[in-house]
Design a protein around this motif. Structure first.
Motif, mmCIF file in Angstrom:
data_model
loop_
_atom_site.group_PDB
_atom_site.id
_atom_site.type_symbol
_atom_site.label_atom_id
_atom_site.label_comp_id
_atom_site.label_asym_id
_atom_site.label_seq_id
_atom_site.Cartn_x
_atom_site.Cartn_y
_atom_site.Cartn_z
ATOM 1 N N ARG A 1 0.951 15.183 0.602
ATOM 2 C CA ARG A 1 0.554 16.010 -0.444
ATOM 3 C C ARG A 1 -0.719 16.579 -0.616
ATOM 4 N NH1 ARG A 1 4.611 15.300 -5.706
ATOM 5 N NH2 ARG A 1 6.614 15.047 -4.805
ATOM 6 N N THR A 2 -1.620 15.331 -0.158
ATOM 7 C CA THR A 2 -3.175 15.298 -0.525
ATOM 8 C C THR A 2 -3.593 15.982 0.657
ATOM 9 O OG1 THR A 2 -2.925 13.156 -1.983
ATOM 10 C CG2 THR A 2 -5.087 13.571 -0.937
ATOM 11 N N ALA A 3 -4.608 16.590 0.386
ATOM 12 C CA ALA A 3 -5.184 17.432 1.638
ATOM 13 C C ALA A 3 -6.152 16.614 2.320
ATOM 14 C CB ALA A 3 -5.971 18.678 1.016
ATOM 15 N N SER A 4 -6.716 15.605 1.593
ATOM 16 C CA SER A 4 -7.716 14.738 2.385
ATOM 17 C C SER A 4 -7.564 13.429 2.002
ATOM 18 C CB SER A 4 -9.306 15.110 1.731
ATOM 19 O OG SER A 4 -10.254 14.579 2.473
ATOM 20 N N TRP A 5 -7.123 12.684 2.998
ATOM 21 C CA TRP A 5 -7.036 11.135 2.887
ATOM 22 C C TRP A 5 -7.654 10.419 3.939
ATOM 23 C CZ3 TRP A 5 -3.610 8.831 6.625
ATOM 24 C CH2 TRP A 5 -3.377 7.333 6.570
ATOM 25 N N VAL A 6 -8.234 9.412 3.834
ATOM 26 C CA VAL A 6 -8.713 8.427 4.667
ATOM 27 C C VAL A 6 -8.352 6.786 4.385
ATOM 28 C CG1 VAL A 6 -10.898 8.202 2.936
ATOM 29 C CG2 VAL A 6 -11.045 7.805 5.716
ATOM 30 N N HIS A 7 -8.167 6.181 5.483
ATOM 31 C CA HIS A 7 -7.759 4.825 5.359
ATOM 32 C C HIS A 7 -8.980 3.858 6.072
ATOM 33 C CE1 HIS A 7 -5.857 1.130 6.438
ATOM 34 N NE2 HIS A 7 -5.836 1.554 7.909
ATOM 35 N N PHE A 8 -9.348 2.947 5.225
ATOM 36 C CA PHE A 8 -10.273 1.938 6.004
ATOM 37 C C PHE A 8 -9.703 0.585 6.336
ATOM 38 C CE2 PHE A 8 -12.701 5.163 3.696
ATOM 39 C CZ PHE A 8 -13.855 5.381 4.468
ATOM 40 N N LEU B 1 0.859 -1.317 0.017
ATOM 41 C CA LEU B 1 0.013 0.066 -0.104
ATOM 42 C C LEU B 1 0.702 1.469 0.021
ATOM 43 C CD1 LEU B 1 -2.774 -0.969 2.497
ATOM 44 C CD2 LEU B 1 -3.243 -0.399 -0.002
ATOM 45 N N ALA B 2 1.795 1.063 0.764
ATOM 46 C CA ALA B 2 2.971 2.275 1.099
ATOM 47 C C ALA B 2 3.266 2.803 -0.601
ATOM 48 C CB ALA B 2 4.098 2.057 1.527
ATOM 49 N N ASP B 3 3.828 2.036 -1.371
ATOM 50 C CA ASP B 3 4.135 2.606 -2.749
ATOM 51 C C ASP B 3 3.127 2.805 -3.508
ATOM 52 O OD1 ASP B 3 6.816 1.891 -2.218
ATOM 53 O OD2 ASP B 3 6.864 -0.150 -3.364
ATOM 54 N N ALA B 4 1.918 2.149 -3.555
ATOM 55 C CA ALA B 4 0.723 2.723 -4.164
ATOM 56 C C ALA B 4 0.244 4.166 -3.782
ATOM 57 C CB ALA B 4 -0.401 1.772 -4.176
ATOM 58 N N LEU B 5 0.246 4.295 -2.480
ATOM 59 C CA LEU B 5 -0.061 5.644 -1.989
ATOM 60 C C LEU B 5 0.866 6.635 -2.460
ATOM 61 C CD1 LEU B 5 -1.400 4.633 1.825
ATOM 62 C CD2 LEU B 5 -2.668 5.578 -0.120
ATOM 63 N N ALA B 6 2.181 6.211 -2.155
ATOM 64 C CA ALA B 6 3.149 7.459 -2.653
ATOM 65 C C ALA B 6 2.839 7.736 -4.216
ATOM 66 C CB ALA B 6 4.552 6.612 -2.437
ATOM 67 N N LEU B 7 2.581 6.956 -4.897
ATOM 68 C CA LEU B 7 2.296 7.341 -6.287
ATOM 69 C C LEU B 7 0.760 8.085 -6.253
ATOM 70 C CD1 LEU B 7 2.591 6.994 -9.605
ATOM 71 C CD2 LEU B 7 1.191 4.922 -9.307
ATOM 72 N N ALA B 8 -0.226 7.902 -5.627
ATOM 73 C CA ALA B 8 -1.463 8.535 -5.869
ATOM 74 C C ALA B 8 -1.182 9.783 -5.151
ATOM 75 C CB ALA B 8 -2.313 7.610 -4.762
ATOM 76 N N ASP B 9 -0.372 10.089 -4.088
ATOM 77 C CA ASP B 9 -0.023 11.135 -3.453
ATOM 78 C C ASP B 9 0.696 12.125 -4.525
ATOM 79 O OD1 ASP B 9 -0.402 12.836 -1.120
ATOM 80 O OD2 ASP B 9 2.005 12.591 -1.137
ATOM 81 N N GLU B 10 1.391 11.666 -5.389
ATOM 82 C CA GLU B 10 2.199 12.526 -6.379
ATOM 83 C C GLU B 10 1.314 13.310 -7.116
ATOM 84 O OE1 GLU B 10 4.879 9.751 -8.230
ATOM 85 O OE2 GLU B 10 5.770 9.278 -6.459
ATOM 86 N N ASP B 11 0.104 12.942 -7.452
ATOM 87 C CA ASP B 11 -1.097 13.512 -8.242
ATOM 88 C C ASP B 11 -1.769 14.688 -7.320
ATOM 89 O OD1 ASP B 11 -0.537 12.574 -10.575
ATOM 90 O OD2 ASP B 11 -2.125 10.945 -10.675
ATOM 91 N N PHE C 1 3.308 8.173 4.007
ATOM 92 C CA PHE C 1 3.536 8.242 2.496
ATOM 93 C C PHE C 1 2.573 9.012 1.730
ATOM 94 C CE2 PHE C 1 5.249 4.311 4.326
ATOM 95 C CZ PHE C 1 6.468 3.996 3.630
ATOM 96 N N VAL C 2 1.642 9.718 2.592
ATOM 97 C CA VAL C 2 0.765 10.670 2.185
ATOM 98 C C VAL C 2 1.055 12.245 2.874
ATOM 99 C CG1 VAL C 2 -1.924 11.195 2.012
ATOM 100 C CG2 VAL C 2 -0.859 8.811 2.091
#
Length: 458
Positions: A416-423, A314-324, A413-414
């Motif tokens: 840059r993103t202003a709004s993040w939620v983990h389930f 998840l960490a690698d995927a979240l890092a990619l997502a956060d770049e956007d 790993f997040v």
């Protein structure tokens, strides 16, 4: 167990009377039907269904004992009818408290996993009450069924290859785009932790990337843990601990069910779905306790336990997502047993620093009978992840607050993103309920969809 919703009852449609134990005496069902109910000991007991006889010896209708309260899954209690009514055309004789939930309960209760054996059932057609949104109910049921089917399929038929194919099938239906980074290409593209976790398996690890919607729309990104089977790695689980590990891709299954709802509902979003799909297998190439892995963000992670692998991919995927820098970043994972100890199998915790989002999710979960509960990102626990040789460890040493510390691990790993939620979902129903059988289950995605509808419309 097919069930179809229709806009209007047919001439042959039979009535279902919704009653509660408290109000049963005041419901007008006729003297003959009331005498029959009394003779059969029916007085509105929750969950009970009683067929009413007609003068010709056939069925004239049915009584359904509804729950008196409106908590938990009670709005979906009509699922019982899908399994107990005989084949034919039916409608509600009196209006349910929430028409959409009543019809969704019916649809969800009709589900059966039939890939490996035939399931008996009745062909039921049910007329929706006035005000019910049939299209919305169907798309939500489709999303839940997709999630259940993916989780219920054993790892022999739902490895990384098959999970990728499921994403491609969904993408084709909605004209979405899919890109996949697989095998050693993960190292070239800087996803080292996804590669490390999955490299020992027969099927190559991969990052599946789906995109849909106009580029100018608000960006919503979903990340789902796709560990198609979890042995625990070299920190191997006991046999009993592996029995349900086909469901360790439940996070991926849930975000795909949610993506199905979003695309079918044509929400005004630029949707991205990221699924790191791996099998945490054992071979001579398996990653080891004590290894230090470098993440996509460049931070190093000491491996305290190979069975805490979900947070690594998840960490690698979240890092990619956060770049956007999306407007909203959601991740879902069958991540910790600690979440089940804290809240049990029915109530998934979620973690976010966005108080407005948390309030919206809490309200939506009650509105759509999709239970959720917020737990804190308790910053003082972050130091429990410290390491003497790396930037941090993937586990703590004391075992306390495991769901919280796992969420704090992901939070690193997040940035840059202003709004993040983990389930942290269980993805499984351990007992049969009116709206679901024992098996894979969608959790939280209907509440998330409700929030997205409020924010971005359909």
């Amino acid at each position: 167990m097919p069930l179809q919703l229709t806009a209007k009852p047919t001439a042959a449609s039979l009535p279902v009377y919704i009653v509660t134990k408290e109000a049963f005496a005041n419901v007008d069902i006729g003297e003959r039907s009331r005498a029959w109910a009394e003779a059969n000991g029916f007085h509105g007991q929750e969950g009970r269904v009683l067929m009413l006889p007609g003068e010709d010896g056939g069925i004239a209708g049915a009584l359904f004992g509804a729950p008196a309260d409106h908590s938990g899954f009670s709005g979906l209690a009509t699922g019982t009818l899908a399994r107990q009514l005989p084949a034919g055309d039916w409608h509600f004789a009196n209006a349910p408290d929430d028409a959409d939930l009543a019809m969704l309960g019916l649809m969800l209760g009709s589900y059966a996993f039939s890939r490996y054996r035939k399931q008996d059932g009745s062909d039921i057609s049910f007329a929706a009450p006035k005000g019910a949104g049939i299209d919305a109910v169907n798309r939500r049921a489709d999303g839940v069924f997709l999630t259940r089917d993916l989780i219920n399929t054993p790892a022999s038929d739902m490895g990384p290859d098959a999970l990728e194919e499921a994403v491609r099938t969904l993408a084709k239906r909605h004209k979405a785009t899919v890109k996949v980074i697989s095998g050693d290409e993960l190292l070239k593209k800087n996803f080292p932790m996804i590669h490390a976790v999955g490299r020992a398996a027969a099927q190559a690890p991969r990052l599946i990337d789906l995109t849909w919607g106009p580029r100018s729309a608000p960006r919503v990104t979903l990340v789902g843990k796709g560990v198609c089977f979890d042995t625990g790695g070299l920190d191997i689980k006991p046999a009993s601990g592996m029995l349900l590990m086909k469901k360790d891709m439940g996070g991926a299954a849930n975000v795909l069910g949610l993506a199905s709802m979003i695309m079918a509902g044509k929400l005004n979003v630029r949707l991205r779905v990221l699924i790191p799909a791996v099998e945490n297998a054992i071979s001579g190439d398996a990653f080891r306790p004590g290894d230090v892995l470098t993440s996509r963000k460049g931070m190093t992670v000491e491996i305290g336990n190979t069975d805490a692998e979900g947070r690594l991919v998840l960490a690698d995927a979240l890092a990619l997502a956060d770049e956007d820098e999306p407007a909203l970043l959601v991740d879902m994972a069958t991540l910790t047993g600690a979440a089940r100890v804290a809240l049990g199998p029915d109530l998934p915790p979620f973690f976010t620093d966005d108080d407005a989002l948390a309030a919206a999710l809490a309200a939506a979960s009650q509105k759509v009978a999709d239970p959720l509960w917020r737990l804190p990102l308790w910053a003082p626990y972050d130091k429990k992840l410290s390491s003497k040789i790396a930037d941090f460890n993937n586990v703590t040493s004391d075992g306390f607050a495991g769901a919280v510390t796992a969420a704090l691990f992901l939070k690193r790993f997040v940035d840059r993103t202003a709004s993040w939620v983990h389930f942290d979902v269980f993805g499984w129903s351990p007992m049969e309920r009116p709206h679901c059988p024992v098996g894979g289950e969608a959790q939280g995605i209907r509440a998330i969809e409700e929030v997205l509808l409020q924010r971005y419309g359909g």
